[in-house]
Scaffold this motif. Structure first.
Motif, PDB file in Angstrom:
ATOM      1  N   VAL A 164      56.622  22.593  70.359  1.00  0.00           N
ATOM      2  CA  VAL A 164      56.331  21.474  69.469  1.00  0.00           C
ATOM      3  C   VAL A 164      56.133  22.038  68.073  1.00  0.00           C
ATOM      4  O   VAL A 164      55.425  23.042  67.899  1.00  0.00           O
ATOM      5  N   THR A 165      56.758  21.429  67.066  1.00  0.00           N
ATOM      6  CA  THR A 165      56.643  21.915  65.686  1.00  0.00           C
ATOM      7  C   THR A 165      56.439  20.755  64.735  1.00  0.00           C
ATOM      8  O   THR A 165      57.131  19.734  64.829  1.00  0.00           O
ATOM      9  N   ARG A 166      55.485  20.910  63.813  1.00  0.00           N
ATOM     10  CA  ARG A 166      55.269  19.950  62.734  1.00  0.00           C
ATOM     11  C   ARG A 166      55.487  20.668  61.397  1.00  0.00           C
ATOM     12  O   ARG A 166      54.951  21.757  61.173  1.00  0.00           O
ATOM     13  N   THR A 167      56.284  20.080  60.518  1.00  0.00           N
ATOM     14  CA  THR A 167      56.524  20.634  59.184  1.00  0.00           C
ATOM     15  C   THR A 167      55.553  19.995  58.202  1.00  0.00           C
ATOM     16  O   THR A 167      55.463  18.775  58.114  1.00  0.00           O
ATOM     17  N   ASP A 168      54.820  20.809  57.456  1.00  0.00           N
ATOM     18  CA  ASP A 168      53.807  20.312  56.515  1.00  0.00           C
ATOM     19  C   ASP A 168      54.186  20.513  55.054  1.00  0.00           C
ATOM     20  O   ASP A 168      53.608  19.862  54.180  1.00  0.00           O
ATOM     21  N   GLY A 169      55.121  21.412  54.782  1.00  0.00           N
ATOM     22  CA  GLY A 169      55.474  21.624  53.383  1.00  0.00           C
ATOM     23  C   GLY A 169      56.667  22.542  53.232  1.00  0.00           C
ATOM     24  O   GLY A 169      56.942  23.395  54.100  1.00  0.00           O
ATOM     25  N   LEU A 170      57.416  22.350  52.118  1.00  0.00           N
ATOM     26  CA  LEU A 170      58.530  23.223  51.766  1.00  0.00           C
ATOM     27  C   LEU A 170      58.038  24.172  50.687  1.00  0.00           C
ATOM     28  O   LEU A 170      57.595  23.736  49.621  1.00  0.00           O
ATOM     29  N   VAL A 171      58.111  25.461  50.961  1.00  0.00           N
ATOM     30  CA  VAL A 171      57.591  26.474  50.042  1.00  0.00           C
ATOM     31  C   VAL A 171      58.749  27.072  49.260  1.00  0.00           C
ATOM     32  O   VAL A 171      59.587  27.788  49.825  1.00  0.00           O
ATOM     33  N   LEU A 172      58.813  26.761  47.970  1.00  0.00           N
ATOM     34  CA  LEU A 172      59.906  27.223  47.117  1.00  0.00           C
ATOM     35  C   LEU A 172      59.422  28.378  46.254  1.00  0.00           C
ATOM     36  O   LEU A 172      58.551  28.212  45.397  1.00  0.00           O
ATOM     37  N   ALA A 173      59.990  29.531  46.503  1.00  0.00           N
ATOM     38  CA  ALA A 173      59.601  30.733  45.772  1.00  0.00           C
ATOM     39  C   ALA A 173      60.584  31.010  44.639  1.00  0.00           C
ATOM     40  O   ALA A 173      61.613  30.348  44.502  1.00  0.00           O
ATOM     41  N   ARG A 174      60.258  32.003  43.829  1.00  0.00           N
ATOM     42  CA  ARG A 174      61.147  32.394  42.730  1.00  0.00           C
ATOM     43  C   ARG A 174      62.341  33.188  43.250  1.00  0.00           C
ATOM     44  O   ARG A 174      63.370  33.265  42.586  1.00  0.00           O
ATOM     45  N   SER A 175      62.204  33.781  44.430  1.00  0.00           N
ATOM     46  CA  SER A 175      63.310  34.508  45.053  1.00  0.00           C
ATOM     47  C   SER A 175      63.723  33.783  46.321  1.00  0.00           C
ATOM     48  O   SER A 175      62.890  33.160  46.997  1.00  0.00           O
ATOM     49  N   GLY A 176      64.996  33.866  46.648  1.00  0.00           N
ATOM     50  CA  GLY A 176      65.463  33.241  47.871  1.00  0.00           C
ATOM     51  C   GLY A 176      64.803  33.832  49.103  1.00  0.00           C
ATOM     52  O   GLY A 176      64.526  33.118  50.073  1.00  0.00           O
ATOM     53  N   PHE A 177      64.492  35.114  49.059  1.00  0.00           N
ATOM     54  CA  PHE A 177      63.931  35.807  50.216  1.00  0.00           C
ATOM     55  C   PHE A 177      62.581  35.236  50.623  1.00  0.00           C
ATOM     56  O   PHE A 177      62.242  35.186  51.813  1.00  0.00           O
ATOM     57  N   HIS A 178      61.775  34.817  49.647  1.00  0.00           N
ATOM     58  CA  HIS A 178      60.413  34.387  49.937  1.00  0.00           C
ATOM     59  C   HIS A 178      60.269  32.870  50.124  1.00  0.00           C
ATOM     60  O   HIS A 178      59.149  32.372  50.223  1.00  0.00           O
ATOM     61  N   HIS A 179      61.375  32.129  50.142  1.00  0.00           N
ATOM     62  CA  HIS A 179      61.272  30.719  50.497  1.00  0.00           C
ATOM     63  C   HIS A 179      60.745  30.599  51.932  1.00  0.00           C
ATOM     64  O   HIS A 179      61.055  31.428  52.793  1.00  0.00           O
ATOM     65  N   SER A 180      59.958  29.568  52.177  1.00  0.00           N
ATOM     66  CA  SER A 180      59.362  29.421  53.499  1.00  0.00           C
ATOM     67  C   SER A 180      59.040  27.956  53.766  1.00  0.00           C
ATOM     68  O   SER A 180      59.381  27.073  52.974  1.00  0.00           O
ATOM     69  N   ILE A 181      58.383  27.710  54.869  1.00  0.00           N
ATOM     70  CA  ILE A 181      57.936  26.381  55.264  1.00  0.00           C
ATOM     71  C   ILE A 181      56.513  26.488  55.798  1.00  0.00           C
ATOM     72  O   ILE A 181      56.197  27.405  56.567  1.00  0.00           O
ATOM     73  N   ASN A 182      55.655  25.589  55.365  1.00  0.00           N
ATOM     74  CA  ASN A 182      54.342  25.463  55.995  1.00  0.00           C
ATOM     75  C   ASN A 182      54.516  24.631  57.258  1.00  0.00           C
ATOM     76  O   ASN A 182      55.127  23.559  57.232  1.00  0.00           O
ATOM     77  N   TYR A 183      53.979  25.108  58.352  1.00  0.00           N
ATOM     78  CA  TYR A 183      54.233  24.465  59.635  1.00  0.00           C
ATOM     79  C   TYR A 183      53.070  24.703  60.593  1.00  0.00           C
ATOM     80  O   TYR A 183      52.217  25.572  60.380  1.00  0.00           O
ATOM     81  N   ARG A 184      53.068  23.930  61.672  1.00  0.00           N
ATOM     82  CA  ARG A 184      52.181  24.136  62.817  1.00  0.00           C
ATOM     83  C   ARG A 184      53.037  24.052  64.068  1.00  0.00           C
ATOM     84  O   ARG A 184      53.830  23.113  64.203  1.00  0.00           O
ATOM     85  N   SER A 185      52.929  25.004  64.959  1.00  0.00           N
ATOM     86  CA  SER A 185      53.774  24.999  66.148  1.00  0.00           C
ATOM     87  C   SER A 185      52.999  25.467  67.370  1.00  0.00           C
ATOM     88  O   SER A 185      52.000  26.194  67.259  1.00  0.00           O
ATOM     89  N   VAL A 186      53.474  25.043  68.536  1.00  0.00           N
ATOM     90  CA  VAL A 186      52.913  25.475  69.817  1.00  0.00           C
ATOM     91  C   VAL A 186      54.066  25.847  70.728  1.00  0.00           C
ATOM     92  O   VAL A 186      55.095  25.159  70.772  1.00  0.00           O
ATOM     93  N   VAL A 187      53.901  26.937  71.459  1.00  0.00           N
ATOM     94  CA  VAL A 187      54.870  27.363  72.472  1.00  0.00           C
ATOM     95  C   VAL A 187      54.129  27.517  73.787  1.00  0.00           C
ATOM     96  O   VAL A 187      53.093  28.187  73.850  1.00  0.00           O
ATOM     97  N   ALA A 188      54.645  26.870  74.831  1.00  0.00           N
ATOM     98  CA  ALA A 188      54.029  26.957  76.159  1.00  0.00           C
ATOM     99  C   ALA A 188      55.053  27.442  77.169  1.00  0.00           C
ATOM    100  O   ALA A 188      56.141  26.860  77.284  1.00  0.00           O
ATOM    101  N   HIS A 189      54.716  28.504  77.891  1.00  0.00           N
ATOM    102  CA  HIS A 189      55.569  29.040  78.956  1.00  0.00           C
ATOM    103  C   HIS A 189      54.967  28.694  80.312  1.00  0.00           C
ATOM    104  O   HIS A 189      53.751  28.536  80.447  1.00  0.00           O
ATOM    105  N   GLY A 190      55.807  28.586  81.320  1.00  0.00           N
ATOM    106  CA  GLY A 190      55.294  28.365  82.665  1.00  0.00           C
ATOM    107  C   GLY A 190      56.337  27.788  83.584  1.00  0.00           C
ATOM    108  O   GLY A 190      57.524  27.688  83.248  1.00  0.00           O
ATOM    109  N   THR A 191      55.898  27.386  84.744  1.00  0.00           N
ATOM    110  CA  THR A 191      56.766  26.764  85.739  1.00  0.00           C
ATOM    111  C   THR A 191      56.413  25.283  85.826  1.00  0.00           C
ATOM    112  O   THR A 191      55.276  24.926  86.143  1.00  0.00           O
ATOM    113  N   ALA A 192      57.376  24.437  85.505  1.00  0.00           N
ATOM    114  CA  ALA A 192      57.164  22.991  85.537  1.00  0.00           C
ATOM    115  C   ALA A 192      57.558  22.442  86.908  1.00  0.00           C
ATOM    116  O   ALA A 192      58.470  22.958  87.563  1.00  0.00           O
TER     117      ALA A 192
END
Length: 223
Positions: free
Chosen positions: A90-118
């Motif tokens: 599950v992922t929620r996007t909270d913001g687009l982070v625009l840097a002065r360089s292309g390398f440092h562009h990012s996204i503010n986010y919250r995510s959860v990863v769950a492993h197991g047997t369903a």
């Protein structure tokens, strides 16, 4: 001696990031809060023919269990009767982070990863309760304000159960992380917040004009 459940999930090799480990969280409060802010997850598994598959699906959390919606006609859900190894995200996007360089562009986010047997839910009472909980995850209070599923409809609808045991959250917050030598470059930098809002309800054409908007929808729209 207290028998209370631990407040955090144990870190495992699969839930420990190889990069930006400081962003990982394992406490129940963070994981549950992220899961409870959305209603679509992506369910990953390996099919019987060895091909990787990722499916978007509705879900809800009930305590330490994820319930995920599916069709009984789906081969993976049929296979889940014997247990299906999965990874749910599950992922929620909270913001687009625009840097002065292309390398440092990012996204503010919250995510959860769950492993197991369903496993596929087969108990009729749990099945119906889980489906009502999924409806209420989308719009709280809605399951009590619609026609209950018929036996035929329940037979066509599958629910997967995944225990929350091997779980982690990962978040990114804050602003731009530019290199010091780039700070004087003439490029705009900053964060563009991303929010999700609910629009004005549009009645179905067959809805009587004098039927008022349900109270639970009015409360939802004000929240």
């Amino acid at each position: 001696m207290s028998n209370a459940a631990p407040a955090s999930y144990p870190a495992t090799p699969r839930t420990t990031p190889t990069r930006a480990r400081e962003r990982a969280r394992y406490d129940h409060e963070t994981v549950h809060t992220i899961l409870d802010t959305d209603y679509i997850c992506h369910l990953g598994f390996v099919s019987a023919d060895g091909a990787p598959v990722v499916l978007p699906t509705l879900y809800t959390r009930v305590g330490e269990t994820l319930y995920m919606h599916g069709s009984t006609g789906s081969r993976p859900l049929r296979d889940a009767a014997e247990g299906l190894r999965v990874c749910a995200t599950v992922t929620r996007t909270d913001g687009l982070v625009l840097a002065r360089s292309g390398f440092h562009h990012s996204i503010n986010y919250r995510s959860v990863v769950a492993h197991g047997t369903a496993h596929r839910v087969t108990d009729p009472e749990e099945h119906r309760t889980a489906l009502d909980a999924i409806i209420d995850r989308i719009v709280p209070g809605r399951s009590a304000d619609c026609r209950p599923a018929t036996a035929k409809e329940l037979a066509q609808t599958a629910v997967l159960r995944l225990g929350l045991e091997e779980v982690s959250a990962k978040t990114r917050t804050g602003g731009v992380n530019d290199d010091a030598e780039d700070l004087d470059l003439p490029h705009w930098a900053g964060v563009i917040p991303v929010t999700r809002t609910l629009g004005t309800p549009i009645p179905d054409p067959d809805t009587p004009e004098d039927l008022p908007l349900p109270t639970y929808l009015r409360h939802l729209l004000r929240s």
